[in-house]
Design an enzyme around this catalytic site. Sequence first.
Site, short mmCIF file in Angstrom:
data_model
loop_
_atom_site.label_atom_id
_atom_site.label_comp_id
_atom_site.label_asym_id
_atom_site.label_seq_id
_atom_site.Cartn_x
_atom_site.Cartn_y
_atom_site.Cartn_z
N HIS A 170 23.96 36.98 55.43
CA HIS A 170 24.79 36.90 56.64
C HIS A 170 25.25 35.47 56.85
O HIS A 170 24.79 34.55 56.17
CB HIS A 170 24.04 37.44 57.87
CG HIS A 170 22.99 36.54 58.43
ND1 HIS A 170 21.76 36.38 57.86
CD2 HIS A 170 23.00 35.76 59.54
CE1 HIS A 170 21.04 35.55 58.58
NE2 HIS A 170 21.77 35.15 59.61
N HIS A 184 26.98 32.68 60.07
CA HIS A 184 27.37 32.37 61.44
C HIS A 184 28.43 31.30 61.37
O HIS A 184 28.35 30.38 60.55
CB HIS A 184 26.19 31.83 62.26
CG HIS A 184 25.03 32.75 62.35
ND1 HIS A 184 25.06 33.91 63.10
CD2 HIS A 184 23.80 32.70 61.78
CE1 HIS A 184 23.89 34.52 63.00
NE2 HIS A 184 23.11 33.80 62.20
N TYR A 209 24.43 25.13 52.34
CA TYR A 209 25.61 25.90 52.75
C TYR A 209 25.78 25.85 54.27
O TYR A 209 25.77 26.87 54.95
CB TYR A 209 25.50 27.35 52.27
CG TYR A 209 25.05 27.45 50.84
CD1 TYR A 209 25.87 26.98 49.81
CD2 TYR A 209 23.80 27.96 50.51
CE1 TYR A 209 25.46 27.04 48.50
CE2 TYR A 209 23.39 28.03 49.19
CZ TYR A 209 24.21 27.57 48.19
OH TYR A 209 23.80 27.62 46.88
#
Length: 176
Positions: A58, A60, A146
């Site tokens: 996932h 954000h 990342y």
Amino acid sequence: MRYRRAIMTGGTYFFTVNLADRASALLVERVDLLREAVRTVKQRHPFGILAWVVLPEHMHTIWSMPDHDADFSRRWMLIKQRFSWAIEQRETISTSRRNKSERGIWQRRFWEHLIRDEHDLACHLDYVHINPVKHGYVTRASDWPYSSIHRYIRQGMLAADWACEPDVAVRRGERF
């Protein structure tokens, strides 16, 4: 029932976007393809990136939308689509997805939150940057490769040891 989103031209939004397979690490394994998809969509449909963290399954991000535009859904659709086209097919595709010519890489929806003020923005920036620590991938947010935290550190907006407790290692009984 129709899902209702908060839409505001020129707004700033926090997003959570998930892979369908929450046990996958595809996003970090193919982060190069994700970056290219974002870059391509951003060129054609501009938006500002205030923060971003990519985790294995996932991500954000916080975007600022142009003054004349609020169509973040189209941007997400295009990013997901570009990324999916670049990935070799190895996922199981349900009949429902197959009937809609969809891949089985992404969850269909994403979660968005309209940022309300500076305090709300600060809280969500912190949330984005601390997320790899929260999930146990690293002990220091700056150790996660990342993440936009590196840009904030380079610009002097955050310290490399941001959100680190200096005595955590000592409390765990570790020696330097």
